[in-house]
Design a protein around this motif. Structure first.
Motif, PDB file in Angstrom:
ATOM      1  N   THR A 127     -13.889  24.171 -13.231  1.00  0.00           N
ATOM      2  CA  THR A 127     -14.444  23.278 -14.252  1.00  0.00           C
ATOM      3  C   THR A 127     -15.888  24.048 -14.170  1.00  0.00           C
ATOM      4  N   ARG A 128     -16.476  23.917 -12.968  1.00  0.00           N
ATOM      5  CA  ARG A 128     -17.826  24.264 -12.885  1.00  0.00           C
ATOM      6  C   ARG A 128     -18.166  25.946 -13.084  1.00  0.00           C
ATOM      7  N   ALA A 129     -17.229  26.530 -12.882  1.00  0.00           N
ATOM      8  CA  ALA A 129     -17.407  27.993 -13.002  1.00  0.00           C
ATOM      9  C   ALA A 129     -17.461  27.872 -14.617  1.00  0.00           C
ATOM     10  N   ARG A 166      -5.232  14.767 -21.966  1.00  0.00           N
ATOM     11  CA  ARG A 166      -6.418  14.016 -22.434  1.00  0.00           C
ATOM     12  C   ARG A 166      -6.061  12.431 -22.666  1.00  0.00           C
ATOM     13  N   VAL A 167      -6.927  11.687 -22.077  1.00  0.00           N
ATOM     14  CA  VAL A 167      -6.692  10.343 -22.366  1.00  0.00           C
ATOM     15  C   VAL A 167      -8.021   9.662 -22.518  1.00  0.00           C
ATOM     16  N   ASN A 168      -8.383   9.036 -23.895  1.00  0.00           N
ATOM     17  CA  ASN A 168      -9.535   8.399 -24.091  1.00  0.00           C
ATOM     18  C   ASN A 168     -10.679   9.068 -23.456  1.00  0.00           C
ATOM     19  N   GLY A 169     -10.836  10.202 -23.739  1.00  0.00           N
ATOM     20  CA  GLY A 169     -12.043  11.005 -23.617  1.00  0.00           C
ATOM     21  C   GLY A 169     -12.166  11.588 -22.108  1.00  0.00           C
ATOM     22  N   HIS A 170     -11.303  11.177 -21.275  1.00  0.00           N
ATOM     23  CA  HIS A 170     -11.196  11.929 -20.034  1.00  0.00           C
ATOM     24  C   HIS A 170      -9.914  12.539 -19.812  1.00  0.00           C
ATOM     25  N   LEU A 171      -9.780  13.079 -18.574  1.00  0.00           N
ATOM     26  CA  LEU A 171      -8.512  14.018 -18.068  1.00  0.00           C
ATOM     27  C   LEU A 171      -7.714  13.286 -17.166  1.00  0.00           C
ATOM     28  N   ASP A 181       0.993  -1.117   0.067  1.00  0.00           N
ATOM     29  CA  ASP A 181      -0.160   0.079   0.053  1.00  0.00           C
ATOM     30  C   ASP A 181       0.918   1.102  -0.074  1.00  0.00           C
ATOM     31  N   GLU A 182       2.164   1.512   0.669  1.00  0.00           N
ATOM     32  CA  GLU A 182       2.747   2.350   0.879  1.00  0.00           C
ATOM     33  C   GLU A 182       3.391   2.746  -0.522  1.00  0.00           C
ATOM     34  N   LEU A 183       3.969   1.561  -1.227  1.00  0.00           N
ATOM     35  CA  LEU A 183       4.747   1.806  -2.346  1.00  0.00           C
ATOM     36  C   LEU A 183       3.575   2.242  -3.331  1.00  0.00           C
ATOM     37  N   THR A 184       2.486   1.658  -3.371  1.00  0.00           N
ATOM     38  CA  THR A 184       1.644   1.945  -4.618  1.00  0.00           C
ATOM     39  C   THR A 184       0.485   2.960  -4.118  1.00  0.00           C
ATOM     40  N   LYS A 185       0.810   3.583  -3.111  1.00  0.00           N
ATOM     41  CA  LYS A 185      -0.376   4.563  -2.619  1.00  0.00           C
ATOM     42  C   LYS A 185      -0.516   5.592  -3.654  1.00  0.00           C
ATOM     43  N   LYS A 186      -1.661   5.993  -3.335  1.00  0.00           N
ATOM     44  CA  LYS A 186      -2.383   6.957  -4.161  1.00  0.00           C
ATOM     45  C   LYS A 186      -1.704   7.960  -4.691  1.00  0.00           C
ATOM     46  N   SER A 187      -1.431   8.049  -5.721  1.00  0.00           N
ATOM     47  CA  SER A 187      -0.442   9.000  -6.246  1.00  0.00           C
ATOM     48  C   SER A 187      -1.212  10.387  -6.425  1.00  0.00           C
ATOM     49  N   PRO A 188      -0.635  11.575  -6.535  1.00  0.00           N
ATOM     50  CA  PRO A 188      -1.375  12.906  -6.585  1.00  0.00           C
ATOM     51  C   PRO A 188      -1.569  13.055  -8.038  1.00  0.00           C
ATOM     52  N   LYS A 189      -2.534  12.012  -8.662  1.00  0.00           N
ATOM     53  CA  LYS A 189      -2.788  12.186  -9.906  1.00  0.00           C
ATOM     54  C   LYS A 189      -4.436  11.611  -9.755  1.00  0.00           C
ATOM     55  N   PHE A 190      -5.073  12.439 -10.693  1.00  0.00           N
ATOM     56  CA  PHE A 190      -6.434  12.096 -10.778  1.00  0.00           C
ATOM     57  C   PHE A 190      -7.138  11.920 -12.162  1.00  0.00           C
ATOM     58  N   LYS A 191      -8.268  11.208 -12.372  1.00  0.00           N
ATOM     59  CA  LYS A 191      -8.925  10.767 -13.561  1.00  0.00           C
ATOM     60  C   LYS A 191      -9.916  11.622 -13.394  1.00  0.00           C
ATOM     61  N   MET A 192     -10.339  12.672 -14.301  1.00  0.00           N
ATOM     62  CA  MET A 192     -11.642  13.445 -14.375  1.00  0.00           C
ATOM     63  C   MET A 192     -12.530  13.262 -15.599  1.00  0.00           C
ATOM     64  N   VAL A 193     -13.642  13.007 -15.352  1.00  0.00           N
ATOM     65  CA  VAL A 193     -14.588  12.891 -16.571  1.00  0.00           C
ATOM     66  C   VAL A 193     -15.472  14.189 -16.328  1.00  0.00           C
ATOM     67  N   ALA A 194     -15.506  15.065 -17.197  1.00  0.00           N
ATOM     68  CA  ALA A 194     -16.540  16.170 -17.471  1.00  0.00           C
ATOM     69  C   ALA A 194     -16.998  16.803 -18.805  1.00  0.00           C
ATOM     70  N   SER A 249     -19.159  23.686 -17.108  1.00  0.00           N
ATOM     71  CA  SER A 249     -18.987  21.930 -17.207  1.00  0.00           C
ATOM     72  C   SER A 249     -19.532  21.236 -16.117  1.00  0.00           C
ATOM     73  N   LEU A 250     -19.956  19.821 -16.237  1.00  0.00           N
ATOM     74  CA  LEU A 250     -20.444  19.136 -15.209  1.00  0.00           C
ATOM     75  C   LEU A 250     -19.381  17.897 -14.963  1.00  0.00           C
ATOM     76  N   VAL A 251     -18.919  17.696 -13.612  1.00  0.00           N
ATOM     77  CA  VAL A 251     -17.967  16.823 -13.412  1.00  0.00           C
ATOM     78  C   VAL A 251     -18.783  15.521 -13.090  1.00  0.00           C
ATOM     79  N   THR A 252     -18.586  14.601 -13.797  1.00  0.00           N
ATOM     80  CA  THR A 252     -19.407  13.439 -13.801  1.00  0.00           C
ATOM     81  C   THR A 252     -18.304  12.318 -12.890  1.00  0.00           C
ATOM     82  N   GLU A 253     -17.239  12.361 -13.237  1.00  0.00           N
ATOM     83  CA  GLU A 253     -16.378  11.511 -12.231  1.00  0.00           C
ATOM     84  C   GLU A 253     -15.199  11.967 -11.926  1.00  0.00           C
ATOM     85  N   LEU A 254     -14.753  11.537 -10.679  1.00  0.00           N
ATOM     86  CA  LEU A 254     -13.223  12.021 -10.309  1.00  0.00           C
ATOM     87  C   LEU A 254     -12.806  11.016  -9.479  1.00  0.00           C
ATOM     88  N   SER A 255     -11.799  10.291  -9.855  1.00  0.00           N
ATOM     89  CA  SER A 255     -11.252   9.210  -9.045  1.00  0.00           C
ATOM     90  C   SER A 255      -9.842   9.421  -8.973  1.00  0.00           C
TER      91      SER A 255
END
Lengths: 350, 284
Positions: free
Chosen positions: A280-282, A258-263, A225-238, A285-291
């Motif tokens: 984004t909201r301002a 931009r990767v395959n239709g998401h950010l 978990d420590e080694l593969t911990k969540k990196s400061p990278k996020f997938k956003m679909v909007a 745009s509508l954020v539909t996914e953030l992970s």
């Protein structure tokens, strides 16, 4: 205090050519500690020093400097191997022996009596699903079966420490899962397992903690978990996302892809991420996914090796070594943490 | 003891799996059976009155031979043959023990057990020696029993020859182990052991050779080598002399002194100590 199952401190190994003209440092000050009942993975590219470390632990080769102990006994003492089970890579159990005979010979060499060996042999071969082959010569075994028998030989004397080199090599997927289950069961019973494998997914699925060796040094260590911990990278679909919005993101210092239709967003922290969401909201745009993105062990491994800037196989020329990375049993240092941000994302690969 | 027994079982099972040993036993057995069935002796009052070999009458020309002398002559000659053949076959059947042990993927399995390296090496040496003893004992013992059955002559000295043969095998096996530890190659172990056997046998004439060379240092070297190497020629003569007893020619009886035995034993011990030391130091 209970001694560590495996304890290695400041381990160095230098190989010299015939007349000592060329010296190769295989280990450059390795510190490791594996607790009883722990499943520990040892990773590294070819020539990183994994096999040398294991060989020193088994007394097959001697350290140039540093100390190594198994269950508190120095590895130079043959008694340290009484409670050790070892499965070498590419092992050759003599083909003229049957599985029963091989287990009997290696069991007795570990000080077991025949009655216990007989009982344990049947039990282990049944667990490894080769009981029907108990009286068949090893030369007739397939690679996967030989590997299972090798594991049985390593386990026959119920060791406290298991050193396994590519234990699932040649084994089918079902067999791999069975071997993983056996290793977990052994660990639950207090056996320390040191797993040396190139199959990173195997390590990721099996081990509690890992250490990555690079050029004879511990480059990183910690829990999976420590080694593969969540990196400061996020997938956003909007929707919609236009270039002006992306330019705005970039102006804040964020990495945008931009990767395959998401950010794919690289941010510095949570506040930075929230600022991007607000923009984004301002913009309507509508954020539909953030992970959050998670690296695999393979991502971490590849980044680490790339970060060394040298993909050459083998150790470095002997010379003044960097101070070894200290690996604690509870909290591990992550000297490569900065590299995680550049980790290739597992989900992208999919 | 468990380690020794486990190693002995391993060595025996490997020997059984190797065709060389199976062939050796098969050939020996065929020889013994032919010998037992082909020789028919007619003994009258302790003398050989008539003999049949493969069913054919052997001409005695009306002169009965003392059976005791005949047996002694046969056993003396036969012990010399066994000395050479038995030694060579024993080395051939056991020289692989160390190189095979040191193979990658095998040595790890053995050294990862709680057994000291010297103990592991010596237990394999003893196992190899036991295997050679079985080979030699089978041949000598069978022939000895057949001779007793056919002639009713009981000649235990024949077995003494076997003891000396085993002593030589023990010495040469120690050397084969030393070469095996250094080179990890069976072929080199066998060839160098045979070479030592012949070279040492040639050195029995060291005094004549030393007298023939042109430099003093060469003579000194030849004499030194003679004392260093096992006395394979003298021990071969000792086998015949021991079997023949008082009937042995004087030149053979002359070798029955402690010197060839002691110096050969020292060579064997040095080889074993050196092999153990190198095996302890070796990195795998």
């Amino acid at each position: 205090m209970t001694p560590a199952a495996i304890e290695v401190s400041g381990l160095r190994k230098t190989y010299a050519s015939a007349f000592g003209r060329r010296r190769i440092a295989a280990l450059n000050g390795v510190d490791l500690r594996v607790a009883p009942g722990e499943l520990f993975g040892l990773l590294g590219p070819n020539g990183a020093g994994k096999t040398t470390t294991v060989k020193i632990l088994l007394g097959l080769t001697r350290a140039t400097a540093g100390t190594a102990a198994i269950s508190g006994l120095p590895v130079g003492d043959p008694e340290s191997r009484r409670r050790v089970g070892y499965l070498p890579e590419g092992h050759k159990i003599p083909g003229y022996l049957t599985a029963r005979q091989a287990l009997s010979i290696f069991g007795r060499m570990s000080g077991m009596d025949r009655a216990t060996i007989d009982r344990r042999s049947v039990e282990l071969l049944e667990k490894l699903r080769i009981a029907a082959w108990i009286d068949v010569k090893v030369r007739k075994f397939s690679k996967g079966m030989t590997q299972r028998l090798g594991l049985a030989c390593a386990l026959v004397h119920s060791p406290d420490v298991l050193l396994l080199d590519e234990p699932t090599d040649g084994v089918d997927p079902v067999g791999r899962r069975e071997i993983r289950d056996i290793l977990r069961e052994e660990a639950r019973n207090g056996t320390a397992v040191l797993l040396n494998s190139h199959l990173l997914s195997e390590i990721e699925l099996t081990c509690d903690r890992v250490a990555v060796l690079r050029k004879g040094e511990v480059a990183a260590a910690g829990t999976i978990d420590e080694l593969t911990k969540k990196s400061p990278k996020f997938k956003m679909v909007a929707t919609p996302i236009d270039e002006s919005l992306l330019a705005g993101f970039r102006s804040t210092g964020a990495g945008v892809e931009r990767v395959n239709g998401h950010l794919l967003l690289s941010v510095t922290d949570a506040e930075h991420l929230n600022a991007l969401i607000d923009r984004t909201r301002a913009a309507g745009s509508l954020v539909t996914e953030l992970s959050p993105m998670r690296s695999t062990l393979e991502d971490v491994f590849v980044d680490l090796i790339k970060a060394s800037g040298d993909s050459e196989v083998g150790g470095a020329d002997a010379g003044p070594a960097r101070p070894p990375v200290s690996v604690g049993s509870a909290s591990a240092e992550l000297p490569f943490a900065g590299n995680l941000s550049s980790a290739r994302n597992h989900e992208d690969a999919q | 003891m468990r380690v020794l027994l486990a190693n002995f079982e391993d060595v025996m099972r490997e020997a059984a799996a190797r065709w060389t040993l199976v062939a050796y036993f098969a050939l020996t057995t065929i020889f013994i059976v032919i010998f037992a069935s082909a020789v028919n002796l007619d003994i009258v009052n302790g003398a050989l009155a008539g003999a049949k070999l493969f069913g054919k009458e052997v001409q005695m020309h009306g002169n009965p031979m003392a059976i005791d002398k005949l047996v002694l002559g046969f056993e003396s000659g036969f012990s010399a043959v066994i000395y050479l053949l038995g030694t060579f076959l024993a080395i051939f059947a056991t020289a692989h023990l160390v190189p095979r042990l040191q193979e990658k993927g095998t040595i790890d399995l053995y050294l990862s057990r709680p057994v000291g390296r010297t103990r592991l090496l010596l237990s394999r040496y003893i196992a190899g020696l036991l295997l050679a003893s079985i080979n030699v004992g089978y041949l000598i013992g069978s022939i000895w029993l057949i001779v007793i059955w056919k002639t009713h002559v009981f000649h235990p000295r024949f077995l003494l020859g076997g003891v000396v043969i085993l002593f030589v095998i023990a010495t040469l096996l120690a050397f084969a182990f030393l070469v095996g530890v250094v080179t990890s190659t069976t072929a080199v172990s066998i060839m160098s052991t045979y070479a030592i056997f012949f070279f040492a046998a040639v050195l029995v004439g060291h005094e004549r050779i030393a007298a023939a060379v042109s430099h003093e240092w060469q003579a000194a070297l030849i004499n030194s080598l003679y004392w260093i190497f096992p006395k394979t020629a003298e021990l071969g003569q000792a086998v015949v002399a021991l079997v023949s007893g008082g009937e042995a020619p004087e030149r053979l009886s002359a070798v029955l002194t402690p010197a060839p035995f002691v110096t050969t034993a020292i060579f064997a011990v040095v080889c074993l100590v050196l092999a153990s030391w190198l095996f302890e130091k070796k990195e795998f």
